[in-house]
Design a protein around this motif. Sequence first.
Motif, PDB file in Angstrom:
ATOM      1  N   GLU A 815       0.834  -1.208   0.000  1.00 21.62           N
ATOM      2  CA  GLU A 815       0.000   0.000   0.000  1.00 21.62           C
ATOM      3  C   GLU A 815       0.866   1.254   0.000  1.00 21.62           C
ATOM      4  OE1 GLU A 815      -3.272   0.000  -0.263  1.00 21.62           O
ATOM      5  OE2 GLU A 815      -3.254  -2.190  -0.380  1.00 21.62           O
ATOM      6  N   ALA A 816       1.916   1.252   0.830  1.00 23.95           N
ATOM      7  CA  ALA A 816       2.782   2.422   0.902  1.00 23.95           C
ATOM      8  C   ALA A 816       3.486   2.669  -0.426  1.00 23.95           C
ATOM      9  CB  ALA A 816       3.812   2.234   2.022  1.00 23.95           C
ATOM     10  N   ALA A 817       3.940   1.604  -1.086  1.00 24.05           N
ATOM     11  CA  ALA A 817       4.663   1.758  -2.354  1.00 24.05           C
ATOM     12  C   ALA A 817       3.776   2.362  -3.431  1.00 24.05           C
ATOM     13  CB  ALA A 817       5.194   0.398  -2.797  1.00 24.05           C
ATOM     14  N   ALA A 818       2.520   1.972  -3.472  1.00 22.31           N
ATOM     15  CA  ALA A 818       1.599   2.551  -4.462  1.00 22.31           C
ATOM     16  C   ALA A 818       1.434   4.044  -4.213  1.00 22.31           C
ATOM     17  CB  ALA A 818       0.251   1.834  -4.387  1.00 22.31           C
ATOM     18  N   TRP A 819       1.332   4.414  -2.931  1.00 24.89           N
ATOM     19  CA  TRP A 819       1.203   5.839  -2.605  1.00 24.89           C
ATOM     20  C   TRP A 819       2.480   6.600  -2.964  1.00 24.89           C
ATOM     21  CZ3 TRP A 819       3.671   9.183   0.841  1.00 24.89           C
ATOM     22  CH2 TRP A 819       3.038  10.420   1.050  1.00 24.89           C
ATOM     23  N   TYR A 917       5.931  17.479   5.957  1.00 27.15           N
ATOM     24  CA  TYR A 917       6.215  16.146   6.495  1.00 27.15           C
ATOM     25  C   TYR A 917       5.503  15.119   5.619  1.00 27.15           C
ATOM     26  CZ  TYR A 917       7.990  18.210  10.826  1.00 27.15           C
ATOM     27  OH  TYR A 917       8.726  18.904  11.751  1.00 27.15           O
ATOM     28  N   LEU A 918       6.249  14.096   5.175  1.00 24.34           N
ATOM     29  CA  LEU A 918       5.665  12.977   4.439  1.00 24.34           C
ATOM     30  C   LEU A 918       5.478  11.825   5.422  1.00 24.34           C
ATOM     31  CD1 LEU A 918       7.655  12.922   1.064  1.00 24.34           C
ATOM     32  CD2 LEU A 918       5.466  14.011   1.568  1.00 24.34           C
ATOM     33  N   ARG A 919       4.227  11.567   5.759  1.00 23.05           N
ATOM     34  CA  ARG A 919       3.918  10.503   6.715  1.00 23.05           C
ATOM     35  C   ARG A 919       3.530   9.247   5.948  1.00 23.05           C
ATOM     36  NH1 ARG A 919      -0.744   8.930   9.995  1.00 23.05           N
ATOM     37  NH2 ARG A 919       0.035   7.986  11.923  1.00 23.05           N
ATOM     38  N   VAL A 920       4.375   8.200   6.045  1.00 25.26           N
ATOM     39  CA  VAL A 920       4.170   6.958   5.299  1.00 25.26           C
ATOM     40  C   VAL A 920       3.863   5.846   6.297  1.00 25.26           C
ATOM     41  CG1 VAL A 920       5.128   5.384   3.591  1.00 25.26           C
ATOM     42  CG2 VAL A 920       5.858   7.791   3.624  1.00 25.26           C
ATOM     43  N   PRO A 925      -5.114   6.328   5.619  1.00 25.27           N
ATOM     44  CA  PRO A 925      -4.494   6.362   4.286  1.00 25.27           C
ATOM     45  C   PRO A 925      -3.062   5.839   4.341  1.00 25.27           C
ATOM     46  CG  PRO A 925      -4.487   8.541   5.249  1.00 25.27           C
ATOM     47  CD  PRO A 925      -5.245   7.675   6.203  1.00 25.27           C
ATOM     48  N   ALA A 926      -2.576   5.392   3.180  1.00 25.73           N
ATOM     49  CA  ALA A 926      -1.224   4.832   3.125  1.00 25.73           C
ATOM     50  C   ALA A 926      -0.157   5.876   3.363  1.00 25.73           C
ATOM     51  CB  ALA A 926      -0.997   4.146   1.784  1.00 25.73           C
TER      52      ALA A 926
END
Length: 999
Positions: A815-819, A917-920, A925-926
């Motif tokens: 999921e994170a990689a798609a985002w 900030y990029l929250r992964v 949400p992803a």
Amino acid sequence: MTPVFDTPGPRWFSIPAHRPFVEDLAAGLHARLSPLGPEALSQAVVLTPTRRGARALAEAFVAVSGGKALLLPQIRALGDLDEGEPPFEPGDLALDLPPAVSSWRRRFELARIAADHAHLLQRELDASGALEMADALAGFLDSAQIEEIAARGRLESLVDGDLAKHWQVSAKFLTAALDAWADRLRELDLIDVSERRVRLLRALGELWKAQPPQGVMIAAGSTGTAPATADLLAVIAGLPQGAVVLPGLDEGLAESAWADVGEQHPQGAMKRLLHRACADRDDVRPWTPEADSQGRWRRRLVNEALRPAEATADWLTQIARLRAEAPAGVDPFTEGLKGLSVAAARTEEEAALVCALLLREALETPGLTCALVTPDRELSRRVGARLARWGVAADDSAGADLAGYPVAVLADHVAALGADPLDPVRLLAVAKHPLVRLGLDEAKLADARRRLEGKGLRGPRPPSRERLFEKLKDEPDAADLARRLFAALDLASDVFAGGEASPPDAASALARAMEALADGPDGYGALWNGAGGEGLGGLLAALSGEGDGLPAATPAGFHDLLGRLIGGESVRTGGATHPRLRILGAIEARLVRADRLILAGLEEGVWPKAPPTDPFLSRPMRSALGLPPPERRVGLSAHDFAQAASAPEVVLVHSERRGGAPAVESRWLWRLRTLAKGAGATLPERHDVLEWARAIDAPKTYDPVKRPAPKPPVEHRPREMPVTRIEALTRDPYAVWARGILNLKRIDRPDEPVDVRARGTAIHRAFEQLVLKHPHPGPLPDDLAETFRTLYLDALRQEGMPDAALVREAALATEAAAWVADLEARRREHSARIVVEQSGKVVFPSALGDFTLTAKTDRIEVTADGVGHILDYKTGAAPTAKMVEAGFSPQLTLTAAILLRGGFEGIHDVAPGDLTYLRVTGRKPAGQEVTIAAAGGESLDAADAAFEGLRRLIDRYADPEQPYLSRVAPQFVKDHAGDYAHLARVFEWSTAGEDGGDE
């Protein structure tokens, strides 16, 4: 021979419960035999229930003699008889009984039988489960053999009876197990211990019926719970000079109440014995004349309190009758309650301390003896530990648990490492164990241990031995120790190369591994020495030599099996103990008396214990087989309580809570309270001991520490800090003082959880590698999401994340990689180049002198029009705009200030853009983009405000009186313990009224 007793048999005597049994027994026998000459006593035979009773009686005779030389009678334990030994005479019996099977062999053989027939129970048993089933099976066998029941034939009728399905399954299992056990005993030419003892007692009874001994024969202290014992007691009572001395028969209980005595009553066992022997209660005479009126009333009081439930309706009548029996001016309840008191502790811990204080108090009176009586082994251990504060050790009849000895602890760790060979905590426990030498002298071993711990085994668990040795490449001594350690541990684990091993092989391998670990310049040292070493050595020898029948076990299964075996073993230490203090179980206290008795554990479920649950038989099935009901044990326990509670000085201790839950006081204590209340009296309370217990460890004054405010010399205050430490300076200056000035750094725990930290590091590394692999400007591949996912999971593996956690992370990574793929495509449209992991700094004058501010930015996206968007990766929650505005999260704003001043090499004339900030997370949400300041005037103002705030902050610390306070921003550190909260004692001062966050 001159007759000793003045009446013909059968002769039944009783020593009242309030009298010291063995002392009165010895005094009475000495008084009867001493006029017949010095040899008369030595020709008498006394049979006691146990060996401990025999020893206690021998000591009592020494006391009776007044220290003069005395030829003791022959004292034998009924439970330890054998043909060819007294009281048997050579040639008396020709039973030709096989030897008894050893306890270990019996247990292991029954475990094999249980495993072989587990299919009848519709389940599979590993070695530990088979051992548990064997213990239950042994209990059934003992009960059937003691009661002399032909269980095999009766079980067949139960199988075909009208029973629930699961009880029919149990009956089939028991039938098959009994057949298999009988066949196995014949193969081994052995006999069960209980059966052999019953046959010996039966043979002895038949022999004495046919050839009655002419000498004095006394059976004392037994209640004849086993039929064979009861019948032998009846024979002894009828011998020419024989007698049976019962412990505490209640001759004062009304006949109507005596008729209601059942299994749960203290007198139940003796009523059953007398009925079997065709004797009446009136046939029982006192062994010695009544001499203690106060004790008589205590005994009557306790017996009335414990009378059958059916007979308690006339308690008021009995109270009146007792008072009518008393001499003028004597109140039986006042007299009976003298010397009896109660202490109601709040918890088990307090109860243990109360007991220890009562034991210690007894030592203040010269010559006074004191004993703690309780069936609660946990309470006994706690009391023993608390006595140690005064350097006092009491003789504990149960011995010490083998599991607490260092050698048993080492065995447990070694066995556990077979199942989990890279567990850092257990590896450290073995390496630092006092018995472990590994062929090294103490000085070299200590240094190597310290280096192995610091460089190799603290922090996240190494995924393999190879990775561990990589961490130790600069520490040759630590690496050598690790090789020696693994070589020794492999001796225990190699036996499981095929996945499973027989427990005997595993036990032998474990012993070899322990010897290799303990091997030093002086051999194995103290490995097998002392009570612990001998106890564990005997256990492993029994498992190696007699455990062939146990099912094969995995490493984890063998660890469970070993833990069960060790946990059930106790050893007698034989160490130096105080001669006037004892800790006794309820059974051991039957014949032993002290000047003061402390009866503890008086809660329902402890004393008395709840009737045990039979895993094989229901109550109707036990009744059909002729087995005694479970309540019989309650009756025996009640008799033990009644005997002890009738002593001259008794303290009854109970706890109001156990395991954090409310506890119900014992039914016997409740009955005593109720009877006393009906008579207008109350049980005396030992409030003084409770006050001692609550005051002994209480702080004398409440003077909590103030919030720390260290003021180091100005010359030692830091003049260079990264933006992340500025955040600490604004929130918790104390942490900056501890780390930057004292140079105190947090040490990772062994087996540190890697999830949170590994995820953050892996996200940073994956983004960095993604940008380096596909720099901007340049096209993005179609499989960008899969590329990021692979980079992220690879980074997690390098951080040491366990495989189980990686399975979970794989789904989140998708999921994170798609985002991330969508994020890269969007953001690259508006940027000319991307810079990652770039270091920068700016130097500015301050009251401290030149101050250097540094930063290492995760990512700067430079646009064609000279704007640099600053991004920081987060896997947790991002700071809020309020926190940034207040200056408590200045990381991005100060990074923008460095960028604005050209502090990043290769990035010049660039104005700060969005601060994001990029929250992964990979969840829903992803990912998120959290912008705290937008490009343009907003980010410029934020950068300038942060920089000016930093100037003022640094100038403030140029003042020698400016302290480094702990937690100056409680609203922003409330949920963050920090690395130095324990050092600052935050919990203490923050809960004492000072401003500060909660721990």
